[in-house]
Design a protein around this motif. Structure first.
Motif, mmCIF file in Angstrom:
data_model
loop_
_atom_site.group_PDB
_atom_site.id
_atom_site.type_symbol
_atom_site.label_atom_id
_atom_site.label_comp_id
_atom_site.label_asym_id
_atom_site.label_seq_id
_atom_site.Cartn_x
_atom_site.Cartn_y
_atom_site.Cartn_z
ATOM 1 N N ILE A 1 28.851 43.106 24.902
ATOM 2 C CA ILE A 1 27.601 42.381 24.632
ATOM 3 C C ILE A 1 27.251 41.545 25.851
ATOM 4 C CG2 ILE A 1 26.425 40.734 23.126
ATOM 5 C CD1 ILE A 1 28.606 41.367 20.990
ATOM 6 N N TYR A 2 25.966 41.577 26.222
ATOM 7 C CA TYR A 2 25.448 40.758 27.317
ATOM 8 C C TYR A 2 24.321 39.904 26.741
ATOM 9 C CZ TYR A 2 28.048 44.059 30.155
ATOM 10 O OH TYR A 2 29.058 44.829 30.690
ATOM 11 N N VAL A 3 24.373 38.612 27.005
ATOM 12 C CA VAL A 3 23.377 37.694 26.446
ATOM 13 C C VAL A 3 22.569 37.072 27.579
ATOM 14 C CG1 VAL A 3 22.969 35.695 24.977
ATOM 15 C CG2 VAL A 3 24.945 37.169 24.535
ATOM 16 N N VAL A 4 21.252 37.099 27.412
ATOM 17 C CA VAL A 4 20.337 36.432 28.338
ATOM 18 C C VAL A 4 19.872 35.162 27.645
ATOM 19 C CG1 VAL A 4 18.297 36.642 29.780
ATOM 20 C CG2 VAL A 4 19.609 38.687 29.180
ATOM 21 N N CYS A 5 20.173 34.015 28.256
ATOM 22 C CA CYS A 5 19.980 32.740 27.582
ATOM 23 C C CYS A 5 19.104 31.797 28.396
ATOM 24 C CB CYS A 5 21.349 32.089 27.342
ATOM 25 S SG CYS A 5 21.295 30.513 26.463
ATOM 26 N N ILE A 6 18.331 30.969 27.700
ATOM 27 C CA ILE A 6 17.585 29.921 28.377
ATOM 28 C C ILE A 6 18.588 29.033 29.124
ATOM 29 C CG2 ILE A 6 17.580 28.511 26.265
ATOM 30 C CD1 ILE A 6 14.828 27.482 27.141
ATOM 31 N N GLU A 7 18.367 28.816 30.398
ATOM 32 C CA GLU A 7 19.411 28.293 31.282
ATOM 33 C C GLU A 7 20.013 26.955 30.855
ATOM 34 O OE1 GLU A 7 20.428 28.204 36.020
ATOM 35 O OE2 GLU A 7 18.345 28.391 35.390
ATOM 36 N N PRO A 8 19.232 25.953 30.451
ATOM 37 C CA PRO A 8 19.852 24.676 30.085
ATOM 38 C C PRO A 8 20.805 24.753 28.891
ATOM 39 C CG PRO A 8 17.489 24.412 30.459
ATOM 40 C CD PRO A 8 17.762 25.881 30.405
ATOM 41 N N TRP A 9 20.743 25.851 28.148
ATOM 42 C CA TRP A 9 21.562 25.988 26.939
ATOM 43 C C TRP A 9 22.746 26.941 27.113
ATOM 44 C CZ3 TRP A 9 20.923 23.486 22.188
ATOM 45 C CH2 TRP A 9 19.848 22.601 22.143
ATOM 46 N N ASP B 1 25.717 26.531 28.622
ATOM 47 C CA ASP B 1 27.018 25.918 28.327
ATOM 48 C C ASP B 1 27.211 25.744 26.820
ATOM 49 O OD1 ASP B 1 27.699 25.816 30.984
ATOM 50 O OD2 ASP B 1 27.120 23.713 31.255
ATOM 51 N N TYR B 2 26.142 25.352 26.132
ATOM 52 C CA TYR B 2 26.240 25.204 24.680
ATOM 53 C C TYR B 2 26.507 26.552 24.024
ATOM 54 C CZ TYR B 2 24.901 24.268 19.845
ATOM 55 O OH TYR B 2 24.907 24.173 18.466
ATOM 56 N N LEU B 3 25.837 27.601 24.498
ATOM 57 C CA LEU B 3 26.059 28.930 23.940
ATOM 58 C C LEU B 3 27.499 29.377 24.172
ATOM 59 C CD1 LEU B 3 25.192 31.549 22.612
ATOM 60 C CD2 LEU B 3 24.296 32.311 24.822
ATOM 61 N N LYS B 4 28.010 29.158 25.363
ATOM 62 C CA LYS B 4 29.397 29.556 25.654
ATOM 63 C C LYS B 4 30.381 28.839 24.726
ATOM 64 C CE LYS B 4 28.801 30.964 30.480
ATOM 65 N NZ LYS B 4 29.145 30.666 31.892
ATOM 66 N N PHE B 5 30.098 27.570 24.446
ATOM 67 C CA PHE B 5 30.931 26.827 23.500
ATOM 68 C C PHE B 5 30.910 27.491 22.127
ATOM 69 C CE2 PHE B 5 30.924 23.671 20.044
ATOM 70 C CZ PHE B 5 32.220 23.178 20.164
ATOM 71 N N GLN B 6 29.713 27.886 21.666
ATOM 72 C CA GLN B 6 29.582 28.529 20.366
ATOM 73 C C GLN B 6 30.252 29.905 20.347
ATOM 74 O OE1 GLN B 6 28.386 27.144 17.610
ATOM 75 N NE2 GLN B 6 27.786 25.238 18.623
ATOM 76 N N LEU B 7 30.151 30.623 21.442
ATOM 77 C CA LEU B 7 30.784 31.945 21.520
ATOM 78 C C LEU B 7 32.301 31.833 21.373
ATOM 79 C CD1 LEU B 7 28.766 33.508 24.490
ATOM 80 C CD2 LEU B 7 28.462 33.949 22.044
ATOM 81 N N GLU B 8 32.856 30.833 22.015
ATOM 82 C CA GLU B 8 34.304 30.618 21.898
ATOM 83 C C GLU B 8 34.675 30.149 20.494
ATOM 84 O OE1 GLU B 8 37.929 28.114 24.080
ATOM 85 O OE2 GLU B 8 35.880 28.021 24.872
ATOM 86 N N LYS B 9 33.865 29.263 19.950
ATOM 87 C CA LYS B 9 34.125 28.726 18.613
ATOM 88 C C LYS B 9 34.167 29.825 17.565
ATOM 89 C CE LYS B 9 32.068 25.573 15.182
ATOM 90 N NZ LYS B 9 30.965 24.604 14.933
ATOM 91 N N TYR B 10 33.252 30.801 17.672
ATOM 92 C CA TYR B 10 33.156 31.848 16.654
ATOM 93 C C TYR B 10 33.819 33.159 17.068
ATOM 94 C CZ TYR B 10 30.068 28.781 14.050
ATOM 95 O OH TYR B 10 29.556 27.719 13.338
ATOM 96 N N GLY B 11 34.568 33.134 18.159
ATOM 97 C CA GLY B 11 35.362 34.296 18.546
ATOM 98 C C GLY B 11 34.559 35.509 18.966
#
Length: 273
Positions: free
Chosen positions: A50-58, A60-70
């Motif tokens: 899976i490759y995710v394209v994310c709004i840049e300021p978010w 780090d928050y997305l990476k945190f959530q990705l780790e949290k939910y495995g």
């Protein structure tokens, strides 16, 4: 050959009416919407990466959530571009680093969490057979064409009209080539709404894959309320009343049509109402 997903999570959620939090990160039941979407791809046995394209300021928050939910299948999170299609191109180029041109890529919205495992499988199978796959459902409303937003210029035949949804799947090399051709002709992607539109503008043939009416995109507050109700419906064993029952009804209707050998067509009742 691989099957990979490129998930677009670059929107700001202007139509949602929320200023501080992009709609893909709004929490429902204590979990961001994008995580609900990603879980379907994470848990699908045919999806490799899976490759995710994310709004840049978010990011780090997305990476945190990705780790949290495995979300272990997420290979990369990259910042988006100037437009939605520019962002998707960035995601495709990121996937290209680890994939071959013949690999299948499913392009999906981070705020379209009503997807199902069966729909992912259909997209993969249809792309391997036909070269691409555009998730669609038959229209149950009358479409009109208006060039000036005042007068009705034409009314397409409803039985020949469909709603294009997501995922939209392609051979990775072909969709990247299409983007690069368009970027030379129309670098700002003017009027290019999605990948299906992109292929159509370039005169490339696309193929329909049967979708489900409930597979909507969360764009405004009403969509968010529907998603909340749908989750309640799932979590309570189908006992919630109202809109979720309609979603189940349409899923049932699609399954019965499939059993009867009717594909991508409306029921007689839907045609006449």
């Amino acid at each position: 050959m691989k099957n990979v997903a490129v998930i677009f999570a670059g929107g700001t959620g202007t139509r949602m009416g929320v200023k501080d939090v992009p709609k893909q990160f709004l929490e429902v039941g204590g979990k961001p919407i994008i995580i609900y979407t990603l879980e379907y791809f994470q848990n699908h046995p045919e999806i490799d990466e899976i490759y995710v394209v994310c709004i840049e300021p978010w990011i780090d928050y997305l990476k945190f959530q990705l780790e949290k939910y495995g979300m272990s299948k997420v290979v990369s999170v990259v910042p988006g571009g100037k437009t939605g299609q520019d962002s998707i191109y960035i995601g495709l180029k990121e996937a290209e680093k680890n994939c071959s041109p013949d690999d299948v890529v499913l392009i999906h919205d981070g705020v379209r969490p009503f997807i199902s495992p069966e729909l992912i499988s259909r997209n993969i199978a249809d792309t391997r057979r036909n070269g691409n796959s555009i998730t669609c459902t038959g229209c149950n409303e009358t479409f009109i064409i208006s060039k000036d937003t005042v007068n009705v210029d034409s009314v397409p035949v409803r039985r020949e009209s469909y709603n294009a949804q997501a995922p939209q799947a392609f051979r990775l090399g072909e969709i990247i080539e299409a983007h690069e051709t368009m970027r030379t002709k129309n670098p700002d992607y003017i009027d290019v709404i999605d990948s299906c539109t992109l292929f159509n503008m370039l005169g490339k043939k696309t193929y329909l894959t049967e979708g489900v009416r409930g597979n909507t995109k969360i764009t405004n507050p009403v969509d968010l309320y529907i998603f909340e109700a749908w989750l309640e419906f799932k979590n309570n064993g189908g006992k919630a009343k109202g809109i979720p029952d309609l979603i189940e009804y349409y899923e049932y209707e699609e399954s019965k049509k499939k059993e009867a050998g009717i594909t991508m067509r409306l029921t007689k009742h839907e045609q006449n109402n």
